[in-house]
Motif scaffolding. Structure first.
Motif, PDB file in Angstrom:
ATOM      1  N   UNK A 301     130.021 -26.243  63.257  1.00  0.00           N
ATOM      2  CA  UNK A 301     129.713 -24.936  62.671  1.00  0.00           C
ATOM      3  C   UNK A 301     128.400 -24.378  63.213  1.00  0.00           C
ATOM      4  N   UNK A 302     127.458 -25.254  63.520  1.00  0.00           N
ATOM      5  CA  UNK A 302     126.158 -24.816  64.043  1.00  0.00           C
ATOM      6  C   UNK A 302     126.290 -24.179  65.417  1.00  0.00           C
ATOM      7  N   UNK A 303     127.417 -24.467  66.093  1.00  0.00           N
ATOM      8  CA  UNK A 303     127.651 -23.928  67.436  1.00  0.00           C
ATOM      9  C   UNK A 303     128.795 -22.914  67.446  1.00  0.00           C
ATOM     10  N   UNK A 304     129.094 -22.364  66.277  1.00  0.00           N
ATOM     11  CA  UNK A 304     130.068 -21.287  66.196  1.00  0.00           C
ATOM     12  C   UNK A 304     131.501 -21.716  65.968  1.00  0.00           C
ATOM     13  N   UNK A 305     131.752 -23.004  65.756  1.00  0.00           N
ATOM     14  CA  UNK A 305     133.129 -23.469  65.529  1.00  0.00           C
ATOM     15  C   UNK A 305     133.644 -22.945  64.198  1.00  0.00           C
ATOM     16  N   UNK A 306     134.815 -22.328  64.230  1.00  0.00           N
ATOM     17  CA  UNK A 306     135.466 -21.865  63.010  1.00  0.00           C
ATOM     18  C   UNK A 306     136.269 -23.016  62.411  1.00  0.00           C
ATOM     19  N   UNK A 307     136.154 -23.289  61.110  1.00  0.00           N
ATOM     20  CA  UNK A 307     136.853 -24.439  60.523  1.00  0.00           C
ATOM     21  C   UNK A 307     138.360 -24.353  60.657  1.00  0.00           C
ATOM     22  N   UNK A 308     138.919 -23.122  60.669  1.00  0.00           N
ATOM     23  CA  UNK A 308     140.376 -23.002  60.790  1.00  0.00           C
ATOM     24  C   UNK A 308     140.886 -23.343  62.185  1.00  0.00           C
ATOM     25  N   UNK A 309     139.979 -23.545  63.151  1.00  0.00           N
ATOM     26  CA  UNK A 309     140.417 -23.946  64.496  1.00  0.00           C
ATOM     27  C   UNK A 309     141.009 -25.353  64.486  1.00  0.00           C
ATOM     28  N   UNK A 310     140.511 -26.210  63.573  1.00  0.00           N
ATOM     29  CA  UNK A 310     141.029 -27.574  63.498  1.00  0.00           C
ATOM     30  C   UNK A 310     142.478 -27.546  63.036  1.00  0.00           C
ATOM     31  N   UNK A 311     143.381 -28.085  63.866  1.00  0.00           N
ATOM     32  CA  UNK A 311     144.810 -28.006  63.599  1.00  0.00           C
ATOM     33  C   UNK A 311     145.417 -29.415  63.569  1.00  0.00           C
ATOM     34  N   UNK A 312     145.438 -30.072  62.411  1.00  0.00           N
ATOM     35  CA  UNK A 312     146.139 -31.357  62.309  1.00  0.00           C
ATOM     36  C   UNK A 312     147.603 -31.197  62.698  1.00  0.00           C
ATOM     37  N   UNK A 313     148.151 -32.201  63.362  1.00  0.00           N
ATOM     38  CA  UNK A 313     149.512 -32.075  63.874  1.00  0.00           C
ATOM     39  C   UNK A 313     150.239 -33.413  63.800  1.00  0.00           C
ATOM     40  N   UNK A 314     151.533 -33.329  63.997  1.00  0.00           N
ATOM     41  CA  UNK A 314     152.397 -34.511  64.017  1.00  0.00           C
ATOM     42  C   UNK A 314     153.326 -34.351  65.203  1.00  0.00           C
ATOM     43  N   UNK A 315     153.403 -35.356  66.027  1.00  0.00           N
ATOM     44  CA  UNK A 315     154.279 -35.283  67.186  1.00  0.00           C
ATOM     45  C   UNK A 315     154.482 -36.645  67.805  1.00  0.00           C
ATOM     46  N   UNK A 316     155.334 -36.693  68.811  1.00  0.00           N
ATOM     47  CA  UNK A 316     155.655 -37.961  69.477  1.00  0.00           C
ATOM     48  C   UNK A 316     156.403 -37.653  70.761  1.00  0.00           C
ATOM     49  N   UNK A 317     156.440 -38.646  71.638  1.00  0.00           N
ATOM     50  CA  UNK A 317     157.149 -38.462  72.901  1.00  0.00           C
ATOM     51  C   UNK A 317     158.623 -38.167  72.672  1.00  0.00           C
ATOM     52  N   UNK A 318     159.201 -38.748  71.622  1.00  0.00           N
ATOM     53  CA  UNK A 318     160.634 -38.576  71.360  1.00  0.00           C
ATOM     54  C   UNK A 318     161.006 -37.134  71.026  1.00  0.00           C
ATOM     55  N   UNK A 319     160.045 -36.333  70.594  1.00  0.00           N
ATOM     56  CA  UNK A 319     160.315 -34.920  70.319  1.00  0.00           C
ATOM     57  C   UNK A 319     159.727 -34.052  71.430  1.00  0.00           C
ATOM     58  N   UNK A 320     159.539 -34.626  72.599  1.00  0.00           N
ATOM     59  CA  UNK A 320     158.888 -34.027  73.763  1.00  0.00           C
ATOM     60  C   UNK A 320     157.400 -33.840  73.493  1.00  0.00           C
ATOM     61  N   UNK A 321     157.068 -33.419  72.295  1.00  0.00           N
ATOM     62  CA  UNK A 321     155.691 -33.442  71.810  1.00  0.00           C
ATOM     63  C   UNK A 321     155.612 -33.065  70.333  1.00  0.00           C
ATOM     64  N   UNK A 322     155.922 -31.825  69.975  1.00  0.00           N
ATOM     65  CA  UNK A 322     155.565 -31.288  68.660  1.00  0.00           C
ATOM     66  C   UNK A 322     156.643 -31.524  67.600  1.00  0.00           C
ATOM     67  N   UNK A 323     156.211 -31.941  66.402  1.00  0.00           N
ATOM     68  CA  UNK A 323     157.052 -31.969  65.204  1.00  0.00           C
ATOM     69  C   UNK A 323     156.533 -30.942  64.203  1.00  0.00           C
ATOM     70  N   UNK A 324     155.235 -31.003  63.910  1.00  0.00           N
ATOM     71  CA  UNK A 324     154.662 -30.041  62.969  1.00  0.00           C
ATOM     72  C   UNK A 324     153.220 -29.742  63.362  1.00  0.00           C
ATOM     73  N   UNK A 325     152.805 -28.514  63.083  1.00  0.00           N
ATOM     74  CA  UNK A 325     151.425 -28.078  63.296  1.00  0.00           C
ATOM     75  C   UNK A 325     150.919 -27.424  62.020  1.00  0.00           C
TER      76      UNK A 325
END
Length: 545
Positions: A301-325
């Motif tokens: 935050x001291x360097x301008x990072x917006x907290x909503x930029x952090x995007x927890x995710x779920x994925x795996x190679x078996x789904x090519x990558x993304x399951x949920x964001x």
């Protein structure tokens, strides 16, 4: 015909945006995507001269992200698939690596191993038998251009080695159709602006780095800034420096990396970095610790990072990558649930004396269905922990193993992820652990991640380097063992202190005594090439101890 990759390969490449790449973050090489395409076309001609054609498999060993970008396009121009081999590090036993690599190449039936810097010359000088034809990237130059080979949607595009906990090789067969579906899903989730700059240091033999931060910007012809894992390990703050220098808008990493960078940010002077351009910081590939995420968000935050930029995710190679964001428009959310209820019958109760926290991982991306089922495959309601199943166009249908291809899904197309989790009333996914790693003590299902985090709070334990496993006690009952790296593992007084404090910390969190604590030296905890702990191997250290 696949509707994405052939159209992209046959279409014009950008003469404005491109790839900044190299091992030294201070001296990255820039090529427009048009220049990358020209270099790939030349390599494709060399592959054709070497007899590589449709349906072949090419093993790739390259540390320079620029070489990887060229080779991916060149191999696809030939209608072939590629596998990124796990790379040796300075600590790697080369004979062990060579034996494992030959085993992988035999499983793949690879037509050739193509090697770039910094591996090509040492392998050539050593004359190592890699189990197939060895071709340095430099040897592919100097041939007349050849036409594109037709690609069909069901053709295999990538054979992605898994980062499982066993030593037996296995690859996820990702088709061009899978790539197209994942690409569409990720675009819908990250909402590209047309001016995005992806920044990465992740290994390109792992799906997050390869697909998320090389293939995605390459297919979109967005700017990409890619250095190497070694660059991050040498200087973690170089990640923040690259985001600042190039105005990075998108990045991704496992949870531990955000924790490491947070420490550097906290020590940095005001104005050292500018993270205000970052709108998507994907966190995935391993269990997410909300304390680490919170530290990163606060330090940034001291360097301008917006907290909503952090995007927890779920994925795996078996789904090519993304399951949920998670949504990029809201701050990440944490579920606080009663641990005893979850451990007893899988109920998610948001009140109680003994609490456990989980980061919510967002809703499934477009095109991916998720079910939570019990042991009889009956679907569970929201807020009940069960096995996570996924289905969709980006989900692989098969694995390649040493005995050949085998199905990855059931007769209805559902993939059993092996993860335990639940869905919230808002439809968000929460992952509670790996089914095979769950420790059962006195009828309670204990997550090893919870135990490992507790152990990691003890001074002298290296953060992110603890493994919790089930052991059989002398009385025949199940017990808990913790194996952890420590820089003071050979100091008997410190070992005694750490043993007591780990036992106390774990008991305070889960209410179960620890039966054994084994301390080992830095770098001795067994891990997969992508950095995940091999708990079953760590169990052998308890026995040996």
């Amino acid at each position: 015909m696949s509707t994405l990759v052939p159209v992209w390969l046959a279409g014009p490449a950008s003469t404005i945006t491109g790839l900044h790449s190299g091992d030294d973050p201070a001296q990255l090489r820039f090529r427009t995507w048009a220049q990358v395409r020209d270099d790939a076309t030349e390599l494709a001609a060399g592959l054709a001269h070497a007899g590589i054609g449709r349906g072949d498999v090419v093993a790739v060993l390259a540390g320079d992200p620029g070489d990887v970008a060229d080779l991916v396009q060149a191999i696809w121009m030939r209608g072939a698939s590629f596998t990124m081999l796990h790379q040796p590090t300075p600590r790697t036993d080369l004979q062990v690596w060579l034996d494992e690599t030959r085993e992988v190449i035999a499983m793949l039936g690879a037509t050739a191993l193509v090697a770039g810097d910094p591996f090509a010359q040492p392998l050539a000088d050593a004359g190592m038998d890699v189990g197939t034809r060895f071709i340095p990237v430099a040897a592919l130059a100097g041939h007349d251009a050849v036409p594109l080979v037709d690609i069909e949607a069901p053709d295999t595009a990538i054979l992605q080695l898994t980062s499982g906990s066993t030593g037996t090789p296995k690859a996820v067969a990702i088709t061009f159709d899978n790539v197209a579906h994942n690409h569409a899903a990720m675009l819908a989730s990250v909402e590209p602006t047309g001016r995005d700059v992806a920044v990465s240091w992740l290994p390109l033999y792992h799906d997050m780095g390869l697909i998320g931060l090389l293939l995605m910007p390459m297919l979109e012809q967005a700017d990409a800034v890619i250095t190497t894992p070694l660059a991050f390990l040498r200087k973690p703050e170089s990640w923040a420096e690259l985001i600042t220098r190039f105005g990075g808008t998108c990045t991704a990493a496992p949870n531990f990396a955000y924790a490491v960078l947070a420490k550097r940010l906290r020590r940095a002077p005001d104005g050292a970095y500018d993270l205000s351009s970052l709108r998507v910081a994907i966190n995935g590939a391993e269990p997410i610790d909300e304390k680490s995420v919170e530290l990163f968000v606060r330090a940034g935050a001291r360097f301008g990072l917006r907290p909503e930029a952090m995007m927890p995710s779920y994925g795996m190679a078996e789904t090519t990558l993304a399951v949920s964001f998670d949504s990029q428009h809201t701050r990440f959310a944490v579920d606080t649930i009663d641990a005893h209820a979850a451990e007893a019958d899988g109920s998610v109760v948001r009140v109680g004396e003994s609490v456990r926290t989980h980061v919510r991982l967002g809703r499934p991306v477009p095109g991916i269905e998720v079910r939570i089922v019990d042991d009889e495959k009956a679907e569970l309601p929201v807020d009940r922990i069960g096995t996570v199943l996924v289905r969709g166009g980006a989900v692989t249908s098969r694995y390649l193993t040493p005995t050949g291809f085998c199905s990855a899904v059931d007769e209805r197309g559902w993939l059993d992820t092996g993860d335990l989790g639940y869905r919230t009333g808002a439809g968000e996914i929460v992952v509670a652990g790996r089914k095979k790693d769950i420790i059962i003590v006195s009828g309670r299902n204990l997550s090893p991640t919870v135990i490992e985090r507790a152990a990691g709070t003890v001074e002298g334990i290296r953060a992110g380097n603890a493994a919790a496993i089930a052991i059989r006690r002398r009385d025949g009952r199940e017990g808990i063992a913790v194996v952890a790296e420590s820089d003071v593992a050979h100091d008997s007084a410190q070992v005694s202190r750490i043993h007591d404090e780990v036992a106390r910390a774990v008991f305070d969190v889960v209410g179960v005594p620890v039966s054994a604590v084994t301390l080992i030296g830095r770098g001795e905890l067994p891990k997969t090439p992508s950095g995940k702990i091999r708990r079953h191997c760590a169990a052998d250290l308890v026995v040996a101890g």
